[in-house]
Design an enzyme around this catalytic site. Structure first.
Site, PDB file in Angstrom:
ATOM      1  N   TRP A  51      36.985  42.236  27.170  1.00  0.00           N
ATOM      2  CA  TRP A  51      35.977  43.239  27.507  1.00  0.00           C
ATOM      3  C   TRP A  51      35.364  43.930  26.292  1.00  0.00           C
ATOM      4  O   TRP A  51      34.509  44.802  26.443  1.00  0.00           O
ATOM      5  CB  TRP A  51      36.603  44.297  28.424  1.00  0.00           C
ATOM      6  CG  TRP A  51      36.772  43.814  29.826  1.00  0.00           C
ATOM      7  CD1 TRP A  51      37.869  43.193  30.366  1.00  0.00           C
ATOM      8  CD2 TRP A  51      35.807  43.892  30.878  1.00  0.00           C
ATOM      9  NE1 TRP A  51      37.651  42.884  31.676  1.00  0.00           N
ATOM     10  CE2 TRP A  51      36.387  43.311  32.028  1.00  0.00           C
ATOM     11  CE3 TRP A  51      34.511  44.412  30.959  1.00  0.00           C
ATOM     12  CZ2 TRP A  51      35.719  43.228  33.237  1.00  0.00           C
ATOM     13  CZ3 TRP A  51      33.850  44.333  32.181  1.00  0.00           C
ATOM     14  CH2 TRP A  51      34.445  43.744  33.295  1.00  0.00           C
ATOM     15  N   ARG A 108      30.047  36.217  42.803  1.00  0.00           N
ATOM     16  CA  ARG A 108      28.584  36.238  42.897  1.00  0.00           C
ATOM     17  C   ARG A 108      27.926  35.515  41.733  1.00  0.00           C
ATOM     18  O   ARG A 108      26.835  34.948  41.843  1.00  0.00           O
ATOM     19  CB  ARG A 108      28.073  37.690  42.925  1.00  0.00           C
ATOM     20  CG  ARG A 108      28.326  38.433  41.628  1.00  0.00           C
ATOM     21  CD  ARG A 108      27.562  39.718  41.491  1.00  0.00           C
ATOM     22  NE  ARG A 108      27.862  40.336  40.199  1.00  0.00           N
ATOM     23  CZ  ARG A 108      27.165  40.136  39.089  1.00  0.00           C
ATOM     24  NH1 ARG A 108      26.109  39.346  39.102  1.00  0.00           N
ATOM     25  NH2 ARG A 108      27.516  40.725  37.959  1.00  0.00           N
ATOM     26  N   ASP A 141      30.196  32.005  35.077  1.00  0.00           N
ATOM     27  CA  ASP A 141      30.063  31.233  33.840  1.00  0.00           C
ATOM     28  C   ASP A 141      31.146  30.156  33.888  1.00  0.00           C
ATOM     29  O   ASP A 141      32.315  30.433  33.654  1.00  0.00           O
ATOM     30  CB  ASP A 141      30.241  32.184  32.650  1.00  0.00           C
ATOM     31  CG  ASP A 141      30.325  31.480  31.312  1.00  0.00           C
ATOM     32  OD1 ASP A 141      30.327  30.231  31.273  1.00  0.00           O
ATOM     33  OD2 ASP A 141      30.413  32.190  30.284  1.00  0.00           O
ATOM     34  N   CYS A 198      31.814  40.357  38.948  1.00  0.00           N
ATOM     35  CA  CYS A 198      31.442  38.974  39.243  1.00  0.00           C
ATOM     36  C   CYS A 198      32.363  38.417  40.327  1.00  0.00           C
ATOM     37  O   CYS A 198      31.909  37.942  41.354  1.00  0.00           O
ATOM     38  CB  CYS A 198      31.515  38.132  37.981  1.00  0.00           C
ATOM     39  SG  CYS A 198      30.325  38.622  36.709  1.00  0.00           S
ATOM     40  N   GLU A 230      45.005  40.878  31.501  1.00  0.00           N
ATOM     41  CA  GLU A 230      43.828  41.496  32.086  1.00  0.00           C
ATOM     42  C   GLU A 230      44.074  41.855  33.550  1.00  0.00           C
ATOM     43  O   GLU A 230      43.723  42.951  34.009  1.00  0.00           O
ATOM     44  CB  GLU A 230      42.616  40.571  31.974  1.00  0.00           C
ATOM     45  CG  GLU A 230      41.342  41.188  32.556  1.00  0.00           C
ATOM     46  CD  GLU A 230      40.239  40.172  32.780  1.00  0.00           C
ATOM     47  OE1 GLU A 230      39.055  40.544  32.639  1.00  0.00           O
ATOM     48  OE2 GLU A 230      40.548  39.002  33.105  1.00  0.00           O
ATOM     49  N   TYR A 235      36.293  46.815  37.838  1.00  0.00           N
ATOM     50  CA  TYR A 235      37.210  46.242  38.814  1.00  0.00           C
ATOM     51  C   TYR A 235      38.386  47.122  39.235  1.00  0.00           C
ATOM     52  O   TYR A 235      38.534  47.477  40.407  1.00  0.00           O
ATOM     53  CB  TYR A 235      37.784  44.923  38.268  1.00  0.00           C
ATOM     54  CG  TYR A 235      36.763  43.846  38.068  1.00  0.00           C
ATOM     55  CD1 TYR A 235      36.393  43.009  39.109  1.00  0.00           C
ATOM     56  CD2 TYR A 235      36.172  43.648  36.818  1.00  0.00           C
ATOM     57  CE1 TYR A 235      35.458  41.994  38.924  1.00  0.00           C
ATOM     58  CE2 TYR A 235      35.238  42.645  36.632  1.00  0.00           C
ATOM     59  CZ  TYR A 235      34.887  41.818  37.678  1.00  0.00           C
ATOM     60  OH  TYR A 235      33.963  40.834  37.503  1.00  0.00           O
TER      61      TYR A 235
END
Length: 318
Positions: free
Chosen positions: A97, A220, A223, A200, A75, A139
């Site tokens: 994703w 921010r 999980d 995130c 990733e 991203y």
């Protein structure tokens, strides 16, 4: 450095992974119960810090459950290409994703296609992938091709060249180590509504001290059960690659969480993981130094001394 309010152990019993387990326990026992965007519900705290020393190849790779570090590495390498379509990930059987475009496809078509069937069709059918595999400017797009706009005399704006933040940070680390502007930012306010999921792990800042490259990541939303183990590995991996590219030794990795949460339906995973203790000290070896940070491949990375305990699974909230 220990976090105030989290359970602490004696220094001689302080395997770095205890930080993660202490954070998980603190959230599960004391977190504020909240209704979240997904509707699942979470227990949440705000403002958490974890610190890891990356010297001598050490990495924040959890041992209390198996973390599929090769998936996380693929990733990260995909991010560095700037790609925004899941096709290449699906081709490598990386499904991190897939759930977001799958949910869109099911909602718009009424199909009950499985994730496996959807992923296979993304790989097989280029036209289908172009229509249904796009994530928007997530991203990698922001990291290596941040859009710019140039003001024109007639009061309009013309699109300018994209900014490769990663390349610029590496260049500034080579030539201006004392700068306080070694930052990679993913939070492009103008494009958030075009993204399948706003970033995130949004802000990376780098700092050089005594020949060592340190990195601070601000996340921010986190999980803790499913996402954070991948986030820790991926950010430390990026730090290690940038250190190699800039002739610096890896230093400290500092992770900072905003809304740091556990989903209410992850209870079985949480209880099982908290019953385990860390074992071993996994290390990352990078087999070669390519010409640029954009030229690494999965074969360049080897993990030694990693003997994780069994995998733990829980549903992802989309």
């Amino acid at each position: 450095m220990n976090n105030p309010g989290f359970p602490n152990r004696q220094a001689d019993d302080r395997h770095p992974e205890w930080q993660y387990l202490d954070l998980m326990r603190h959230i599960w026992q004391h977190g504020s119960e909240r209704v979240d965007r997904t509707g699942v519900g979470t227990k949440s705290v705000f403002g958490a810090i974890l610190r890891f020393d990356l010297a001598d190849g050490k990495m924040p790779l959890l041992t209390t459950k198996r973390v599929y570090w090769k998936t996380a590495t693929r990733e990260m390498l995909w991010f560095l290409t700037g790609d925004t379509n899941i096709r290449e990930l699906c081709r490598q059987n990386v499904q991190i994703w897939t759930d977001w475009p799958l949910e869109t496809y099911r909602r718009e078509t009424g199909s009950e296609i499985t994730r496996e069937e959807f992923s296979a069709k993304i790989v097989k059918d280029e036209v289908f992938a172009a229509r249904w595999g796009e994530l928007g400017p997530v991203y990698g797009k922001q990291w290596v091709d941040w859009p710019t706009y140039q003001y024109q005399p007639d009061g309009t704006y013309r699109k300018g060249p994209g900014i490769n933040q990663v390349a610029e940070v590496i260049e500034s680390l080579r030539n201006n180590q004392g700068s306080r502007r070694h930052i990679i930012e993913g939070w492009n306010v103008a494009q958030l509504d075009q993204m399948a999921l706003p970033p995130c792990h949004k802000t990376y800042q780098f700092h050089v001290s005594d020949g060592r490259l340190n990195c601070a990541l601000y996340q921010r939303s986190c999980d803790v059960a499913l996402g954070l183990p991948f986030n820790l590995w991926s950010a430390a991996l990026l730090q290690r690659m940038i250190a190699q590219q800039t002739d610096l030794e890896p230093g400290e990795f500092v992770w900072m969480g905003g809304d740091t949460h556990l989903y209410l339906n992850h209870g079985d995973l949480v209880e099982e993981q908290l019953s385990r203790g860390p074992e071993g000290k996994p290390r990352l070896e990078i087999g070669r130094r390519p010409d640029t940070i954009f030229d690494y491949s999965i074969e360049d990375f080897t993990v030694a001394d990693y003997l994780p305990q069994g995998a733990l699974k829980a549903p992802i909230a989309v």
